[in-house]
Design an enzyme around this catalytic site. Structure first.
Site, mmCIF file in Angstrom:
data_model
loop_
_atom_site.group_PDB
_atom_site.id
_atom_site.type_symbol
_atom_site.label_atom_id
_atom_site.label_comp_id
_atom_site.label_asym_id
_atom_site.label_seq_id
_atom_site.Cartn_x
_atom_site.Cartn_y
_atom_site.Cartn_z
ATOM 1 N N PRO A 93 55.375 59.324 0.218
ATOM 2 C CA PRO A 93 54.844 58.126 0.473
ATOM 3 C C PRO A 93 53.411 57.746 -0.469
ATOM 4 C CG PRO A 93 54.782 59.548 2.432
ATOM 5 C CD PRO A 93 55.052 60.167 1.261
ATOM 6 N N GLU A 120 54.720 68.215 6.696
ATOM 7 C CA GLU A 120 53.836 67.380 6.531
ATOM 8 C C GLU A 120 53.577 66.903 5.030
ATOM 9 O OE1 GLU A 120 53.543 66.771 9.855
ATOM 10 O OE2 GLU A 120 51.907 65.676 8.798
ATOM 11 N N ASP A 173 74.752 42.617 -7.650
ATOM 12 C CA ASP A 173 73.782 43.211 -6.632
ATOM 13 C C ASP A 173 72.377 42.539 -6.656
ATOM 14 O OD1 ASP A 173 75.765 44.680 -5.919
ATOM 15 O OD2 ASP A 173 74.595 46.855 -6.492
HETATM 16 N N1 4FV Z 1 58.279 57.527 2.005
HETATM 17 C C1 4FV Z 1 58.687 58.359 1.377
HETATM 18 N N2 4FV Z 1 59.310 58.048 0.104
HETATM 19 O O1 4FV Z 1 59.490 59.589 -0.346
HETATM 20 N N3 4FV Z 1 59.225 60.202 0.541
HETATM 21 C C2 4FV Z 1 58.844 59.849 1.409
HETATM 22 C C3 4FV Z 1 58.271 60.569 2.729
HETATM 23 O O2 4FV Z 1 58.237 59.824 3.733
HETATM 24 N N4 4FV Z 1 58.280 62.007 2.767
HETATM 25 C C4 4FV Z 1 58.003 62.648 4.031
HETATM 26 C C5 4FV Z 1 56.521 62.612 3.700
HETATM 27 C C6 4FV Z 1 56.324 64.110 4.155
HETATM 28 C C7 4FV Z 1 57.593 64.854 4.215
HETATM 29 O O3 4FV Z 1 57.411 66.039 3.245
HETATM 30 C C8 4FV Z 1 58.718 63.930 3.796
#
Ligand code: 4FV
Length: 253
Positions: A93, A120, A173
């Protein structure tokens, strides 16, 4: 184009390797995929890949060593095959937001090595030592990076030449940046009357210019209502013609 995924759950990728146009493209050799499980790069009997976070806090963190060993193996495999190295991408994120233009950029390269975290997240020392780019699917927390990697890979593979029977369908698209960057117009198929609701008359006219105008107007209306910033961007880019502006003027009053 080659995608590699570093993942504790390789089976998740069957979502695109085992179904639909992406699966067919895979069997046609239009792209390739390899999954690498960090658990195969552990040294202990319990095949440990995660541990508690230093400094306390909830959950677990993925350890650096198994992840790095997996990435090094992928890079060695690509080198052995004479393939380009490819960027190491961490799904997170905290990464840059993925969109259609990112997909267009990704397919211009040799294909990414996608590191899919769980728990995490991953040890920062792995990120510092091995990760070239961080990308995010959106501002929300997923259970695993795999769930972000899948749509990103799908968006890329669909853009590869030969994957979609009619290349135009990729262009139609929503958000295809080479086309117009507006939201797609509504779609209709048989029956012509569904529970008393008819298909818009313009689409039945057989008049291609009229159909194209109807679709463009619908696209502009929908975009103005839901994503007005895309109208502004199209205007700045000079992608709105006089007829577009006339319609928008009427809508905005
Ligand atoms: N939004 C997102 N875009 O790409 N990845 C995420 C995401 O939430 N990843 C998680 C965070 C902790 C765990 O490792 C996987």
């Amino acid at each position: 184009m080659r995608f590699d995924a570093i993942t504790l759950f390789p089976e998740i990728f069957a979502g695109i390797t085992g179904h639909g146009v992406t699966s067919r493209a895979l069997s046609q050799g239009l792209w390739s995929f390899h999954a690498w499980n960090p658990r195969d790069y552990t040294q202990d009997v319990h095949r440990t890949v995660d541990d508690r976070p230093y400094g306390g806090g909830p959950g677990m963190v993925m350890m650096a060593a198994p992840l790095e060993a997996a990435v090094r193996d992928v890079q060695a495999d690509r080198e052995r095959l004479g393939q380009p190295r490819g960027q190491v991408v961490l799904l997170s994120p905290t990464g840059r937001r993925f969109d259609q233009s990112a997909a267009a950029q990704w397919i211009a390269g040799p294909g990414k090595i996608l590191v899919c975290g769980r728990y995490e997240g991953v040890d920062q020392r792995f990120v510092d030592r091995c990760v070239d780019e961080e990308w995010s699917l959106g501002d929300f927390v997923l259970s695993g990076g795999e769930l972000a990697a899948l749509p990103m890979m799908d968006a890329c593979v669909r853009l590869l030449p030969g994957v979609l029977n009619d290349d135009q369908s990729a262009l139609q698209d929503s958000f295809h940046v080479n086309l117009d960057g507006l939201l797609d117009s509504p779609h209709y198929t048989r029956p012509e009357i569904y529970d008393g609701e008819a298909v818009p008359e313009a689409l039945l006219s057989g008049h291609h210019a009229r159909i194209a105008r109807w679709r463009r107007d619908q696209s502009l209306r929908l975009t103005l209502a839901r994503r007005p910033e895309l109208i502004e961007q199209a205007r700045r880019d000079g992608r709105l013609d006089k007829a577009d502006e006339k319609l928008l003027l009427g809508l905005q009053g």
